[in-house]
Design a protein around this motif. Structure first.
Motif, PDB file in Angstrom:
ATOM      1  N   LYS A 244       0.858  -1.177   0.000  1.00 49.16           N
ATOM      2  CA  LYS A 244       0.000   0.000   0.000  1.00 49.16           C
ATOM      3  C   LYS A 244       0.895   1.229   0.000  1.00 49.16           C
ATOM      4  O   LYS A 244       1.708   1.409   0.916  1.00 49.16           O
ATOM      5  N   ILE A 245       0.770   2.042  -1.039  1.00 49.55           N
ATOM      6  CA  ILE A 245       1.628   3.214  -1.191  1.00 49.55           C
ATOM      7  C   ILE A 245       0.817   4.472  -0.892  1.00 49.55           C
ATOM      8  O   ILE A 245      -0.189   4.742  -1.549  1.00 49.55           O
ATOM      9  N   TYR A 246       1.269   5.207   0.098  1.00 47.93           N
ATOM     10  CA  TYR A 246       0.679   6.510   0.423  1.00 47.93           C
ATOM     11  C   TYR A 246       1.646   7.601  -0.017  1.00 47.93           C
ATOM     12  O   TYR A 246       2.844   7.375  -0.170  1.00 47.93           O
ATOM     13  N   GLU A 247       1.110   8.800  -0.166  1.00 43.56           N
ATOM     14  CA  GLU A 247       1.946   9.957  -0.427  1.00 43.56           C
ATOM     15  C   GLU A 247       2.467  10.530   0.888  1.00 43.56           C
ATOM     16  O   GLU A 247       1.990  10.174   1.967  1.00 43.56           O
ATOM     17  N   PHE A 248       3.456  11.392   0.813  1.00 45.14           N
ATOM     18  CA  PHE A 248       3.832  12.261   1.916  1.00 45.14           C
ATOM     19  C   PHE A 248       3.377  13.667   1.550  1.00 45.14           C
ATOM     20  O   PHE A 248       3.800  14.218   0.531  1.00 45.14           O
ATOM     21  N   ASN A 249       2.494  14.248   2.346  1.00 49.71           N
ATOM     22  CA  ASN A 249       2.054  15.612   2.099  1.00 49.71           C
ATOM     23  C   ASN A 249       3.035  16.592   2.731  1.00 49.71           C
ATOM     24  O   ASN A 249       3.755  16.256   3.675  1.00 49.71           O
ATOM     25  N   ARG A 250       3.049  17.835   2.191  1.00 49.30           N
ATOM     26  CA  ARG A 250       4.050  18.815   2.590  1.00 49.30           C
ATOM     27  C   ARG A 250       3.428  19.971   3.377  1.00 49.30           C
ATOM     28  O   ARG A 250       2.369  20.491   3.002  1.00 49.30           O
ATOM     29  N   LEU A 251       4.095  20.374   4.442  1.00 42.80           N
ATOM     30  CA  LEU A 251       3.713  21.543   5.233  1.00 42.80           C
ATOM     31  C   LEU A 251       4.858  22.548   5.199  1.00 42.80           C
ATOM     32  O   LEU A 251       6.019  22.175   5.441  1.00 42.80           O
ATOM     33  N   ILE A 252       4.560  23.831   4.902  1.00 43.89           N
ATOM     34  CA  ILE A 252       5.587  24.857   4.781  1.00 43.89           C
ATOM     35  C   ILE A 252       5.298  25.958   5.795  1.00 43.89           C
ATOM     36  O   ILE A 252       4.155  26.405   5.945  1.00 43.89           O
ATOM     37  N   ARG A 253       6.327  26.417   6.476  1.00 47.37           N
ATOM     38  CA  ARG A 253       6.141  27.356   7.587  1.00 47.37           C
ATOM     39  C   ARG A 253       5.841  28.789   7.144  1.00 47.37           C
ATOM     40  O   ARG A 253       5.261  29.565   7.919  1.00 47.37           O
ATOM     41  N   ASP A 254       6.247  29.188   5.926  1.00 48.34           N
ATOM     42  CA  ASP A 254       5.996  30.561   5.479  1.00 48.34           C
ATOM     43  C   ASP A 254       5.969  30.594   3.953  1.00 48.34           C
ATOM     44  O   ASP A 254       6.286  29.606   3.287  1.00 48.34           O
ATOM     45  N   LEU A 255       5.586  31.753   3.413  1.00 47.72           N
ATOM     46  CA  LEU A 255       5.492  31.913   1.956  1.00 47.72           C
ATOM     47  C   LEU A 255       6.732  32.576   1.372  1.00 47.72           C
ATOM     48  O   LEU A 255       6.683  33.145   0.276  1.00 47.72           O
ATOM     49  N   ASN A 256       7.839  32.502   2.090  1.00 50.62           N
ATOM     50  CA  ASN A 256       9.110  33.016   1.559  1.00 50.62           C
ATOM     51  C   ASN A 256       9.024  34.507   1.246  1.00 50.62           C
ATOM     52  O   ASN A 256       9.588  34.989   0.260  1.00 50.62           O
ATOM     53  N   GLY A 257       8.280  35.237   2.076  1.00 46.28           N
ATOM     54  CA  GLY A 257       8.179  36.685   1.892  1.00 46.28           C
ATOM     55  C   GLY A 257       7.121  37.130   0.908  1.00 46.28           C
ATOM     56  O   GLY A 257       6.912  38.334   0.709  1.00 46.28           O
ATOM     57  N   LEU A 258       6.420  36.189   0.270  1.00 46.48           N
ATOM     58  CA  LEU A 258       5.387  36.533  -0.698  1.00 46.48           C
ATOM     59  C   LEU A 258       4.056  36.761   0.010  1.00 46.48           C
ATOM     60  O   LEU A 258       3.751  36.106   1.012  1.00 46.48           O
ATOM     61  N   SER A 259       3.261  37.681  -0.532  1.00 45.34           N
ATOM     62  CA  SER A 259       1.892  37.806  -0.042  1.00 45.34           C
ATOM     63  C   SER A 259       1.065  36.651  -0.601  1.00 45.34           C
ATOM     64  O   SER A 259       1.459  36.009  -1.589  1.00 45.34           O
ATOM     65  N   LYS A 260      -0.065  36.395   0.020  1.00 46.02           N
ATOM     66  CA  LYS A 260      -0.951  35.332  -0.457  1.00 46.02           C
ATOM     67  C   LYS A 260      -1.345  35.575  -1.904  1.00 46.02           C
ATOM     68  O   LYS A 260      -1.327  34.648  -2.737  1.00 46.02           O
ATOM     69  N   GLU A 261      -1.673  36.830  -2.247  1.00 41.65           N
ATOM     70  CA  GLU A 261      -2.145  37.156  -3.595  1.00 41.65           C
ATOM     71  C   GLU A 261      -1.047  36.927  -4.629  1.00 41.65           C
ATOM     72  O   GLU A 261      -1.305  36.352  -5.703  1.00 41.65           O
ATOM     73  N   ILE A 262       0.163  37.372  -4.337  1.00 41.00           N
ATOM     74  CA  ILE A 262       1.267  37.191  -5.289  1.00 41.00           C
ATOM     75  C   ILE A 262       1.618  35.719  -5.423  1.00 41.00           C
ATOM     76  O   ILE A 262       1.899  35.226  -6.521  1.00 41.00           O
ATOM     77  N   PHE A 263       1.598  34.996  -4.296  1.00 39.27           N
ATOM     78  CA  PHE A 263       1.903  33.558  -4.340  1.00 39.27           C
ATOM     79  C   PHE A 263       0.916  32.819  -5.243  1.00 39.27           C
ATOM     80  O   PHE A 263       1.309  32.023  -6.109  1.00 39.27           O
ATOM     81  N   ILE A 264      -0.390  33.095  -5.082  1.00 43.77           N
ATOM     82  CA  ILE A 264      -1.396  32.419  -5.906  1.00 43.77           C
ATOM     83  C   ILE A 264      -1.249  32.830  -7.371  1.00 43.77           C
ATOM     84  O   ILE A 264      -1.401  31.998  -8.279  1.00 43.77           O
ATOM     85  N   LYS A 265      -0.923  34.103  -7.615  1.00 40.65           N
ATOM     86  CA  LYS A 265      -0.722  34.555  -8.987  1.00 40.65           C
ATOM     87  C   LYS A 265       0.434  33.808  -9.641  1.00 40.65           C
ATOM     88  O   LYS A 265       0.353  33.381 -10.796  1.00 40.65           O
ATOM     89  N   LYS A 266       1.529  33.627  -8.908  1.00 41.59           N
ATOM     90  CA  LYS A 266       2.675  32.897  -9.447  1.00 41.59           C
ATOM     91  C   LYS A 266       2.327  31.417  -9.661  1.00 41.59           C
ATOM     92  O   LYS A 266       2.771  30.801 -10.628  1.00 41.59           O
ATOM     93  N   LEU A 267       1.521  30.851  -8.750  1.00 43.53           N
ATOM     94  CA  LEU A 267       1.082  29.467  -8.923  1.00 43.53           C
ATOM     95  C   LEU A 267       0.283  29.294 -10.208  1.00 43.53           C
ATOM     96  O   LEU A 267       0.388  28.263 -10.893  1.00 43.53           O
ATOM     97  N   SER A 268      -0.512  30.306 -10.544  1.00 45.48           N
ATOM     98  CA  SER A 268      -1.405  30.200 -11.705  1.00 45.48           C
ATOM     99  C   SER A 268      -0.654  30.105 -13.032  1.00 45.48           C
ATOM    100  O   SER A 268      -1.242  29.763 -14.057  1.00 45.48           O
ATOM    101  N   GLU A 269       0.648  30.389 -13.012  1.00 47.09           N
ATOM    102  CA  GLU A 269       1.440  30.233 -14.235  1.00 47.09           C
ATOM    103  C   GLU A 269       1.542  28.759 -14.634  1.00 47.09           C
ATOM    104  O   GLU A 269       1.656  28.434 -15.817  1.00 47.09           O
ATOM    105  N   HIS A 270       1.506  27.881 -13.657  1.00 46.48           N
ATOM    106  CA  HIS A 270       1.696  26.448 -13.928  1.00 46.48           C
ATOM    107  C   HIS A 270       0.482  25.594 -13.564  1.00 46.48           C
ATOM    108  O   HIS A 270       0.437  24.420 -13.944  1.00 46.48           O
TER     109      HIS A 270
END
Length: 411
Positions: free
Chosen positions: A244-270
């Motif tokens: 039985k193969i499970y994934e490992f999910n990821r938790l990140i402590r901060d957005l590396n100085g990015l605002s939520k809006e800018i982070f989501i905008k950059k995500l939308s590129e991919h």
């Protein structure tokens, strides 16, 4: 051609097996560990974690010798007994609707070196060295390497028939698992199994890359001693369809100085991003990712999955791995996480745990964003191993997990 070998195992006395065996040491919290050590004098935890004061101040060599001494005490007190002859075992774990059945055997260090036994994970040299020293000092191992073999009608039939015989052990544990162990000790059965595994071209490590690498290192260090047991390491061999193969999910402590809006905008590129608000959402297919950020869930659909084609087939196998995509497109370029093993800004949650655990940790403020992945399958793992490629760290959490103290391989 895969070579397997029976061995003279050491195992618990039948009347004490349910008391002796335990989960792997790392599975216990400090409070649980203290309770089991205090409550149960037969627990194998007393061997792998001998109770001495100021453990952190004791040298590794002294700690390993204490493990070896406690192990000998358990043998002297007949808590652990030794087989009279080399045997294989058939072992079954029943857990919450899932049943795992496989064969416990010695597997060849030479097969590991010659890539008959294939790998898909990298190892940390200091951990390999540490466990090699542990094996050298204690002279035993009770954590087999989990190895898969291609499904075989003949072996499946053998297992089905063999399970009709009387087991050596049949017991339940406090985490609601049922464990059954049969001894395979007739020469005809041993010969039959060895011949069938010799017809299997490759075996694949599912879990235990550091243990197998440590066994190889110990073999190279001590082979001049002529100890035949060093030529093999204990493995739990299981059909590839039965893991039985499970994934490992990821938790990140901060957005590396990015605002939520800018982070989501950059995500939308991919990624195509679909807001799920309070609907707990996890990926249903490959190339899909879940995200929890600022009190909301999001579904991320990778835009370029049909375009991830490389002129090198080997490279495309790794490029198409979900854990690699998340690293290449998000974790490294946007969040600045380069070292997945050692960066303190990232943590991992096995996919068998509820997504609500991720939500709670982020809501409490310890982490800022979480990513849920779709689990890899056995064919991805084999393709990587066949092409000598390495998965990103913490890509898979694979069951079954073996209980310490059930079967001991002496060196």
């Amino acid at each position: 051609m895969a070579k397997i070998k029976p061995f003279k195992a050491v195992r618990p006395a039948p009347d004490k097996v349910a008391l002796v065996t335990c989960r792997t040491y790392d599975d216990y919290s400090s409070a649980e560990l203290a309770a089991w050590l205090d409550f149960n004098p037969y627990s194998f935890l007393h061997v792998i974690h001998p109770a001495y004061a100021n453990a952190q101040k004791v040298s590794l060599e002294k700690r390993f010798k204490a493990v070896a001494n406690k192990y000998q005490d358990f043998k002297h007190d007949q808590i652990l007994i030794e087989e009279e002859h080399p045997v294989f075992y058939l072992y079954e774990i029943q857990s919450k609707g899932q049943t795992f059945t496989g064969i416990i055997a010695g597997t060849s260090v030479k097969d590991y070196q010659n890539n008959v036994i294939k790998k898909h994970e990298d190892t940390l040299q200091y951990r390999v060295e540490l466990f090699k020293d542990y094996l050298h000092q204690t002279n035993f191992n009770t954590e087999p390497v989990l190895i898969t073999y291609p499904d075989s009608v003949e072996i499946n039939t053998f297992i089905t028939l063999r399970k009709q015989s009387k087991p050596v052990y049949e017991y339940s544990t406090t985490n609601k698992e049922k464990h059954t162990l049969w001894k395979i000790d007739t020469q005809s059965e041993i010969d039959w199994l060895q011949e069938h595994f010799e017809n299997i071209p490759n075996l694949y490590i599912a879990d235990g890359h550091h243990r197998s690498a440590s066994a190889e290192l110990l073999f190279e260090q001590d082979k001049h001693l002529g100890n035949e047991n060093l030529n093999y390491f204990m493995s739990f061999l299981i059909a590839e369809s039965n893991v039985k193969i499970y994934e490992f999910n990821r938790l990140i402590r901060d957005l590396n100085g990015l605002s939520k809006e800018i982070f989501i905008k950059k995500l939308s590129e991919h990624f195509v991003i679909v807001t799920k608000d309070q609907e707990i959402w996890k990926p249903q297919n490959k190339f899909e990712f879940g995200m929890y950020l600022d009190g909301s869930f999001y579904a991320l659909f990778y835009k370029h999955n049909s375009h991830v084609i490389s002129s090198e087939v080997e490279k495309s196998i790794l490029d198409n791995l979900d854990a690699q995509i998340l690293y290449d497109k998000v974790l490294f370029p946007l969040l600045g996480i380069e070292d997945l093993r050692n960066d303190e800004r990232i943590d991992y949650i096995p996919g068998k745990q509820s997504i609500s655990v991720i939500k709670d940790l982020i809501d409490e403020g310890e982490f800022e964003v979480g990513f849920m992945l779709y689990p890899s399958d056995i064919n991805e793992i084999k393709a990587l191993a066949d092409n000598n490629l390495i998965m990103p760290p913490k890509s898979t959490y694979i069951e079954p997990k073996f209980r310490s103290g059930l079967v001991v391989y002496e060196l």
